[in-house]
Enzyme design. Structure first.
Site, mmCIF file in Angstrom:
data_model
loop_
_atom_site.group_PDB
_atom_site.id
_atom_site.type_symbol
_atom_site.label_atom_id
_atom_site.label_comp_id
_atom_site.label_asym_id
_atom_site.label_seq_id
_atom_site.Cartn_x
_atom_site.Cartn_y
_atom_site.Cartn_z
ATOM 1 N N HIS A 255 38.968 105.502 101.291
ATOM 2 C CA HIS A 255 37.923 106.418 101.747
ATOM 3 C C HIS A 255 38.198 106.824 103.180
ATOM 4 C CE1 HIS A 255 33.940 108.077 102.585
ATOM 5 N NE2 HIS A 255 33.866 108.244 101.280
ATOM 6 N N GLU A 308 33.901 106.693 93.269
ATOM 7 C CA GLU A 308 34.407 107.293 92.034
ATOM 8 C C GLU A 308 34.860 106.255 91.020
ATOM 9 O OE1 GLU A 308 33.462 110.034 92.064
ATOM 10 O OE2 GLU A 308 34.244 111.400 93.581
HETATM 11 N N1 COA Z 1 46.219 104.820 97.019
HETATM 12 C C1 COA Z 1 47.318 104.561 97.718
HETATM 13 N N2 COA Z 1 47.446 104.768 99.046
HETATM 14 C C2 COA Z 1 46.383 105.288 99.675
HETATM 15 C C3 COA Z 1 45.188 105.580 99.000
HETATM 16 C C4 COA Z 1 45.122 105.332 97.627
HETATM 17 N N3 COA Z 1 44.024 105.605 96.930
HETATM 18 N N4 COA Z 1 44.308 106.080 99.886
HETATM 19 C C5 COA Z 1 44.917 106.102 101.075
HETATM 20 N N5 COA Z 1 46.176 105.626 100.946
HETATM 21 C C6 COA Z 1 47.157 105.452 102.009
HETATM 22 C C7 COA Z 1 47.881 106.757 102.315
HETATM 23 O O1 COA Z 1 49.012 106.923 101.493
HETATM 24 C C8 COA Z 1 48.249 106.559 103.751
HETATM 25 O O2 COA Z 1 49.363 105.695 103.838
HETATM 26 P P1 COA Z 1 50.522 105.980 104.900
HETATM 27 O O3 COA Z 1 49.853 105.907 106.242
HETATM 28 O O4 COA Z 1 51.499 104.868 104.646
HETATM 29 O O5 COA Z 1 51.057 107.352 104.585
HETATM 30 C C9 COA Z 1 47.067 105.779 104.319
HETATM 31 O O6 COA Z 1 46.481 105.106 103.219
HETATM 32 C C10 COA Z 1 46.019 106.689 104.962
HETATM 33 O O7 COA Z 1 45.755 107.757 104.080
HETATM 34 P P2 COA Z 1 45.083 109.134 104.525
HETATM 35 O O8 COA Z 1 45.453 110.169 103.515
HETATM 36 O O9 COA Z 1 45.339 109.423 105.958
HETATM 37 O O10 COA Z 1 43.577 108.759 104.413
HETATM 38 P P3 COA Z 1 42.389 109.766 104.242
HETATM 39 O O11 COA Z 1 41.280 109.265 105.073
HETATM 40 O O12 COA Z 1 42.809 111.168 104.468
HETATM 41 O O13 COA Z 1 42.113 109.588 102.688
HETATM 42 C C11 COA Z 1 41.110 109.584 100.592
HETATM 43 C C12 COA Z 1 40.920 109.290 102.084
HETATM 44 C C13 COA Z 1 39.810 109.324 99.845
HETATM 45 C C14 COA Z 1 41.484 111.048 100.428
HETATM 46 C C15 COA Z 1 42.233 108.667 100.038
HETATM 47 O O14 COA Z 1 41.890 107.323 100.205
HETATM 48 C C16 COA Z 1 42.596 108.983 98.585
HETATM 49 O O15 COA Z 1 43.378 109.896 98.327
HETATM 50 N N6 COA Z 1 41.993 108.222 97.606
HETATM 51 C C17 COA Z 1 42.274 108.483 96.206
HETATM 52 C C18 COA Z 1 41.422 109.635 95.706
HETATM 53 C C19 COA Z 1 39.968 109.243 95.561
HETATM 54 O O16 COA Z 1 39.613 108.197 95.061
HETATM 55 N N7 COA Z 1 39.099 110.175 95.991
HETATM 56 C C20 COA Z 1 37.672 109.991 95.939
HETATM 57 C C21 COA Z 1 37.132 109.761 97.319
HETATM 58 S S1 COA Z 1 35.421 109.356 97.317
#
Ligand code: COA
Length: 362
Positions: A255, A308
Site C-alpha cells: 500500500h 483488496e
Molecule cells: N508485490 C511485490 N512487490 C511490491 C508490491 C507487491 N504487491 N508492492 C510494492 N512492491 C515493491 C515494489 O516492487 C518496489 O520494490 P523496489 O523498490 O525493489 O522496486 C517497492 O515495493 C515499492 O513499490 P512502489 O511501487 O514504490 O510502491 P507504491 O507506494 O507506489 O505502491 C501499490 C503501492 C499499492 C501500488 C503497490 O503496493 C502494488 O502494486 N500492490 C499490488 C496491487 C494492489 O494490491 N493494489 C491495490 C491497492 S489498495
C-alpha cells in the site's frame, strides 16, 4: 526535485476520513472503520460522509437513496449502448455521465443541487452495475425495490433472488468499509475535477476511470485469479516466488500509505467469516506466505495485505462475479467521492501543481 507520486503532499483539509499508515488506523467521519462497519448500515454511513463533507443531512435518507435507485431504473432505456461495454468500469462511468441531464449538470455544481446529484448517483450506481452484469450473462435486468436496503437490493438485482441475511450483512459491511479512504488516487481525481468548479457527475466519472487501474481498485479480480491458480496452501510459496522472479507484483499486497496491515483487511476478514467461504482458509495461508516472501525479498519495504485481498474473498462469497468486483468498489466509494466533491466545492482552490520541463529548449 520531482515527487512523481506526490507522497506526503497535503492538498486538502478534510473532515471526511483519515488514514494513519504507521499505526494502521482508519477514521471515517469521526468513527473507527471497525466500529462503523459493525454498527452502521450503508445508508447511514452515506449520510455520515456526506454531512462530514458539508452536505445538509435532511435529504440523505434510506428512502431517498431507494428512490434514486428507482429513478435510475427509468433511465436504463436511455443509456444507449453504455451497458454493452465489455468492462464494467467503462459501463458505469459512461452510464453515470447520463445523469448530467437529470440535475447534476454544470449549473448544479455547487450547493444543494450537488447533494441531489450525489444521491442520484449513489442510487444509480448499483442499478447500472447490476444491469450491466446481467446483460453480460445474457439475462434481463431486474427492477430495484426501493423499500429494501441498498446492499440487499444490489445483490437481488444482480443474482435474481432474495439473498440470505448473512450475505447481505457481509456486503453491507464491505460497502461501509470502503466508503472513503482519504486522498486515494480516485478521490484526488474527483477533487481535481471539482476544483475547476465542474459538476459533481463529471468528477465522479473521472474518479471511476482512476479507480479502474489494477494499482487501485482493479486488484480484487486478479486476487481471486491468484487464489484459483494457487489452489491449495502447499502451493502458495512456490507460486508466489515464481511471480516475483518474473517481475510481477503480488496483488492484494502492499500500500502507498500503510506500513502495517491495512485495517480494512481485518474488518473484511471478520465480515466474511459467517459465510463459511471455502476460499477463506486458502486466502489466509496465501496471505501469510506472501507476507513472508515479501519480507525476505523486499526487506526495506513493509508489504502487508491491503483491502483488496479480502475484498476478493468476500465479494466472491456473497455471489458476485469477479468482473463486478471493481464496479462494486465504485458502488460504495461514489459516496466518499461525492463527499469530497462537496467539500472541495465549499473549501478548496483550483488544484494546479507544477511540472519540471526536461525537454529540449529552443
Ligand atoms: N508485490 C511485490 N512487490 C511490491 C508490491 C507487491 N504487491 N508492492 C510494492 N512492491 C515493491 C515494489 O516492487 C518496489 O520494490 P523496489 O523498490 O525493489 O522496486 C517497492 O515495493 C515499492 O513499490 P512502489 O511501487 O514504490 O510502491 P507504491 O507506494 O507506489 O505502491 C501499490 C503501492 C499499492 C501500488 C503497490 O503496493 C502494488 O502494486 N500492490 C499490488 C496491487 C494492489 O494490491 N493494489 C491495490 C491497492 S489498495
Amino acid at each position: 526535485m520531482t515527487n512523481a507520486g506526490l507522497e506526503g503532499v497535503v492538498v486538502a483539509d478534510t473532515q471526511i476520513s483519515d488514514v494513519d499508515g504507521e499505526r494502521g488506523k482508519l477514521v471515517i467521519a469521526g468513527s473507527d472503520v471497525e466500529e462503523l462497519a459493525q454498527a452502521t448500515p450503508f445508508e447511514a454511513a452515506v449520510r455520515q460522509v456526506l454531512t462530514a463533507g458539508g452536505a445538509p443531512g435532511e435529504p440523505i435518507t434510506p428512502a431517498a437513496i431507494g428512490g434514486a435507485r428507482a429513478a435510475a431504473w427509468e433511465l436504463l432505456p436511455r443509456l444507449g449502448d453504455a451497458l454493452d461495454l465489455p468492462d464494467g468500469m467503462d459501463a458505469l462511468g459512461t452510464a453515470l455521465g447520463h445523469l448530467r441531464a437529470g440535475g447534476g449538470g454544470a449549473g448544479a455544481a455547487i450547493g444543494p443541487a450537488a447533494v441531489t446529484a450525489a444521491i442520484a448517483a449513489i442510487g444509480a450506481a448499483p442499478v447500472f452495475v447490476a444491469a450491466w452484469s446481467r446483460r453480460r450473462a445474457g439475462q434481463p435486468p431486474i427492477a430495484p425495490d426501493p423499500a429494501l436496503g441498498h446492499a440487499a437490493d444490489y445483490l437481488r438485482m444482480t443474482i435474481g433472488r432474495g439473498p440470505d441475511g448473512s450475505a447481505v450483512r457481509a456486503l453491507d459491511a464491505y460497502l461501509v468499509t470502503v466508503i472513503d479512504h482519504a486522498m486515494s488516487a480516485s478521490t484526488f481525481t474527483a477533487r481535481v475535477i471539482a476544483s475547476t468548479h465542474a459538476d459533481l457527475i463529471s468528477a465522479l466519472v473521472g474518479a471511476v476511470g482512476a479507480l479502474k487501474g489494477p494499482l487501485h481498485g482493479g486488484a480484487p479480480g486478479p486476487v481471486l485469479d491468484m487464489l484459483d491458480a494457487i489452489g491449495q496452501p502447499a502451493h502458495a510459496e512456490a507460486w508466489l516466488s515464481g511471480e516475483l522472479s518474473a517481475g510481477r507484483r503480488i496483488m492484494g499486497m502492499g500500500h502507498r500509505v500503510y506500513r502495517v496491515r491495512d485495517p480494512r483487511a481485518a474488518v473484511l476478514e471478520t465480515a466474511v467469516r459467517p459465510l463459511a467461504s471455502p476460499r477463506l482458509p486458502l486466502a489466509r495461508a496465501v496471505e501469510q506466505a506472501a507476507a513472508k516472501i515479501l519480507r525476505d525479498t523486499k526487506p526495506d519495504r513493509s508489504l502487508a495485505a491491503n483491502v483488496e485481498f479480502y475484498t476478493a474473498v468476500l465479494l466472491d462469497a456473497v455471489g458476485l462475479p469477479r468482473e463486478q468486483f471493481a464496479p462494486t468498489f465504485a458502488v460504495s466509494r461514489i459516496a466518499g467521492w461525492s463527499a469530497h466533491v462537496i467539500e472541495q466545492h465549499r473549501t478548496g482552490r483550483l488544484i494546479r501543481p507544477a511540472s519540471q520541463y526536461v525537454g529540449a529548449r529552443p
